[in-house]
Each structure stands twice: as structure tokens, then as C-alpha cells.
Design a protein around this motif. Sequence first.
Motif, PDB file in Angstrom:
ATOM      1  N   ARG A  38     -15.911   5.583  43.312  1.00  0.00           N
ATOM      2  CA  ARG A  38     -14.961   4.630  42.742  1.00  0.00           C
ATOM      3  C   ARG A  38     -14.512   5.039  41.348  1.00  0.00           C
ATOM      4  NH1 ARG A  38     -15.861  -0.573  41.605  1.00  0.00           N
ATOM      5  NH2 ARG A  38     -13.745  -1.096  42.120  1.00  0.00           N
ATOM      6  N   ASP A  39     -15.352   5.780  40.613  1.00  0.00           N
ATOM      7  CA  ASP A  39     -15.003   6.203  39.252  1.00  0.00           C
ATOM      8  C   ASP A  39     -13.950   7.305  39.231  1.00  0.00           C
ATOM      9  OD1 ASP A  39     -16.791   4.384  38.254  1.00  0.00           O
ATOM     10  OD2 ASP A  39     -18.420   5.831  38.005  1.00  0.00           O
ATOM     11  N   GLN A  40     -13.672   7.925  40.369  1.00  0.00           N
ATOM     12  CA  GLN A  40     -12.668   8.986  40.440  1.00  0.00           C
ATOM     13  C   GLN A  40     -11.266   8.378  40.352  1.00  0.00           C
ATOM     14  OE1 GLN A  40     -13.663  12.322  40.639  1.00  0.00           O
ATOM     15  NE2 GLN A  40     -15.647  11.369  40.263  1.00  0.00           N
ATOM     16  N   GLN A  41     -10.297   9.190  39.932  1.00  0.00           N
ATOM     17  CA  GLN A  41      -8.942   8.666  39.737  1.00  0.00           C
ATOM     18  C   GLN A  41      -8.121   8.636  41.021  1.00  0.00           C
ATOM     19  OE1 GLN A  41      -7.273  11.043  36.689  1.00  0.00           O
ATOM     20  NE2 GLN A  41      -8.362  10.000  35.051  1.00  0.00           N
ATOM     21  N   LYS A  42      -8.171   9.700  41.809  1.00  0.00           N
ATOM     22  CA  LYS A  42      -7.345   9.781  43.008  1.00  0.00           C
ATOM     23  C   LYS A  42      -8.234   9.944  44.232  1.00  0.00           C
ATOM     24  CE  LYS A  42      -3.353  11.836  40.802  1.00  0.00           C
ATOM     25  NZ  LYS A  42      -2.397  12.950  40.817  1.00  0.00           N
ATOM     26  N   TYR A  43      -7.797   9.318  45.333  1.00  0.00           N
ATOM     27  CA  TYR A  43      -8.526   9.393  46.582  1.00  0.00           C
ATOM     28  C   TYR A  43      -7.646  10.023  47.650  1.00  0.00           C
ATOM     29  CZ  TYR A  43     -11.140   5.667  44.261  1.00  0.00           C
ATOM     30  OH  TYR A  43     -11.845   4.934  43.363  1.00  0.00           O
ATOM     31  N   TYR A  44      -8.299  10.572  48.666  1.00  0.00           N
ATOM     32  CA  TYR A  44      -7.609  11.004  49.874  1.00  0.00           C
ATOM     33  C   TYR A  44      -8.387  10.429  51.049  1.00  0.00           C
ATOM     34  CZ  TYR A  44     -11.217  14.410  51.024  1.00  0.00           C
ATOM     35  OH  TYR A  44     -12.407  14.991  51.354  1.00  0.00           O
ATOM     36  N   ALA A  45      -7.721  10.348  52.185  1.00  0.00           N
ATOM     37  CA  ALA A  45      -8.375   9.840  53.393  1.00  0.00           C
ATOM     38  C   ALA A  45      -7.805  10.573  54.599  1.00  0.00           C
ATOM     39  CB  ALA A  45      -8.154   8.342  53.540  1.00  0.00           C
ATOM     40  N   THR A  46      -8.652  10.807  55.583  1.00  0.00           N
ATOM     41  CA  THR A  46      -8.201  11.341  56.857  1.00  0.00           C
ATOM     42  C   THR A  46      -8.180  10.169  57.835  1.00  0.00           C
ATOM     43  OG1 THR A  46      -9.180  13.472  56.365  1.00  0.00           O
ATOM     44  CG2 THR A  46      -8.610  13.050  58.646  1.00  0.00           C
ATOM     45  N   VAL A  47      -6.974   9.729  58.164  1.00  0.00           N
ATOM     46  CA  VAL A  47      -6.753   8.537  58.977  1.00  0.00           C
ATOM     47  C   VAL A  47      -6.352   8.969  60.385  1.00  0.00           C
ATOM     48  CG1 VAL A  47      -5.374   6.439  59.181  1.00  0.00           C
ATOM     49  CG2 VAL A  47      -5.947   7.314  56.936  1.00  0.00           C
ATOM     50  N   VAL A  48      -6.900   8.296  61.394  1.00  0.00           N
ATOM     51  CA  VAL A  48      -6.537   8.575  62.777  1.00  0.00           C
ATOM     52  C   VAL A  48      -5.630   7.445  63.257  1.00  0.00           C
ATOM     53  CG1 VAL A  48      -7.386   8.930  65.115  1.00  0.00           C
ATOM     54  CG2 VAL A  48      -8.697   9.777  63.171  1.00  0.00           C
ATOM     55  N   ILE A  49      -4.382   7.831  63.623  1.00  0.00           N
ATOM     56  CA  ILE A  49      -3.413   6.861  64.135  1.00  0.00           C
ATOM     57  C   ILE A  49      -2.933   7.377  65.484  1.00  0.00           C
ATOM     58  CG2 ILE A  49      -1.233   5.669  63.737  1.00  0.00           C
ATOM     59  CD1 ILE A  49      -1.581   6.312  60.763  1.00  0.00           C
ATOM     60  N   LYS A  50      -3.097   6.569  66.509  1.00  0.00           N
ATOM     61  CA  LYS A  50      -2.721   6.934  67.887  1.00  0.00           C
ATOM     62  C   LYS A  50      -3.346   8.261  68.298  1.00  0.00           C
ATOM     63  CE  LYS A  50       1.267   6.018  69.560  1.00  0.00           C
ATOM     64  NZ  LYS A  50       2.716   5.978  69.832  1.00  0.00           N
ATOM     65  N   GLY A  51      -4.592   8.501  67.901  1.00  0.00           N
ATOM     66  CA  GLY A  51      -5.318   9.681  68.318  1.00  0.00           C
ATOM     67  C   GLY A  51      -5.039  10.935  67.508  1.00  0.00           C
ATOM     68  N   ARG A  52      -4.194  10.867  66.486  1.00  0.00           N
ATOM     69  CA  ARG A  52      -3.878  12.034  65.667  1.00  0.00           C
ATOM     70  C   ARG A  52      -4.353  11.833  64.239  1.00  0.00           C
ATOM     71  NH1 ARG A  52       2.115  14.093  67.301  1.00  0.00           N
ATOM     72  NH2 ARG A  52       1.667  14.449  69.487  1.00  0.00           N
ATOM     73  N   PRO A  53      -5.033  12.834  63.670  1.00  0.00           N
ATOM     74  CA  PRO A  53      -5.495  12.694  62.285  1.00  0.00           C
ATOM     75  C   PRO A  53      -4.396  13.058  61.289  1.00  0.00           C
ATOM     76  CG  PRO A  53      -6.328  14.725  63.228  1.00  0.00           C
ATOM     77  CD  PRO A  53      -5.578  14.027  64.317  1.00  0.00           C
ATOM     78  N   PHE A  54      -4.327  12.272  60.210  1.00  0.00           N
ATOM     79  CA  PHE A  54      -3.404  12.524  59.106  1.00  0.00           C
ATOM     80  C   PHE A  54      -4.208  12.455  57.814  1.00  0.00           C
ATOM     81  CE2 PHE A  54      -0.840  10.540  62.416  1.00  0.00           C
ATOM     82  CZ  PHE A  54       0.259  11.399  62.489  1.00  0.00           C
ATOM     83  N   THR A  55      -4.117  13.485  56.971  1.00  0.00           N
ATOM     84  CA  THR A  55      -4.755  13.458  55.659  1.00  0.00           C
ATOM     85  C   THR A  55      -3.733  12.938  54.665  1.00  0.00           C
ATOM     86  OG1 THR A  55      -6.187  15.301  56.237  1.00  0.00           O
ATOM     87  CG2 THR A  55      -5.944  14.811  53.902  1.00  0.00           C
ATOM     88  N   VAL A  56      -4.043  11.808  54.027  1.00  0.00           N
ATOM     89  CA  VAL A  56      -3.073  11.127  53.177  1.00  0.00           C
ATOM     90  C   VAL A  56      -3.671  10.796  51.821  1.00  0.00           C
ATOM     91  CG1 VAL A  56      -1.835  10.114  55.115  1.00  0.00           C
ATOM     92  CG2 VAL A  56      -3.697   8.855  54.091  1.00  0.00           C
ATOM     93  N   THR A  57      -2.789  10.634  50.842  1.00  0.00           N
ATOM     94  CA  THR A  57      -3.124  10.093  49.530  1.00  0.00           C
ATOM     95  C   THR A  57      -2.157   8.945  49.273  1.00  0.00           C
ATOM     96  OG1 THR A  57      -1.649  11.632  48.411  1.00  0.00           O
ATOM     97  CG2 THR A  57      -3.939  12.317  48.648  1.00  0.00           C
TER      98      THR A  57
END
Length: 166
Positions: A53-72
Motif C-alpha cells: 500500500r505504501d507504493q505509489q503505482k500499482y499494476y494488476a493482471t485481470v482476467v476478463i472473459k478468459g483473457r488476461p490483461f495487465t493494466v495500471t
Amino acid sequence: MAFTAISRSLLGFRAKSLGLTEGRRFMSHIQSPSTDTPIKWSSNTSELVSRLRDQQKYYATVVIKGRPFTVTANDIIIMDRIKDLELGDLLSLSQVTELGSRDYTIKGQPFVDPSLFSIKATVIEHPDGKLFTVTKKKRRTAHQKVTYHRNHYTMLRVSAITVTKI
């Protein structure tokens, strides 16, 4: 703006366990309970999540309709059309396989527990793809068939990625 959340059945939601890592070194492995009772995290886990939580920016690998997307935050996701969504709908993405920053990462097995984060996205457009021409022809005859095809997409803008305090 209308509020629409992608249902758990559409995303195939299954949060089973959580693994925390610091950089590339494995730190701990935690099983999340399967009941709806509030989760009681260990002090080690709370400390590691607070470091994230102390970090400034986050990224996430989200799965939507079976496909992964790495997003910020403020990223645009171009994906296959979801017919139920309208422009301006707000989505809460809960199927995340990895959540992290430059220094710390939370990896799910297979998904990260949704009580640790909140990812919001907004539908901004339903564009059509480019026009494809499909030609079918039979040899030695005058038979020729030309069809056209256009893919349909949905564009999402990730408005916020937050790590909740536990």
C-alpha cells in the motif's frame, strides 16, 4: 451514469488462496477461508500488504472473459464485445491473478482474494474493427463467393486500482 457490475458467474470468480512475494523471493503462503465471514489475516500478511500500500503505482493482471490483461490506472482495455454493457457503465473487476508494484507482488493461486483490492473500470466505447474480406472459390467453375466480416469490440478505461487496508 448507470452502475453495472460484471457478475461473478460471467467472470468465473473463484478465490481459493493467496501467495505473497517480495520481488522474486517467496515470503509466505496463506489459505483464504471459503465462508463469508470476515477474513482474519496474520500480522505478517498485514505487514506485507501495508508495504504494498505504501507504493505509489500499482499494476494488476485481470482476467476478463478468459483473457488476461495487465493494466495500471488510466489504461484502456480493448476486448471482445460484451453485449450487456452500455456506454458509461462502471465495472468492478474482481478476477485478478497478480497485483503489485515495482517492489512487491501479490500472486493468487489462481486468484487474489478480492477483499485486498478494488479495481474499477468504465465502458468508454463500442468500436467496430476493420472490415475483412473472405473470398471462397471453387476450381474450374465460375463459382465465387465474397463475404465480409467485422469484429466488434468493447473499450474499458481502468479508473482506479486501490489496495485496501487490512
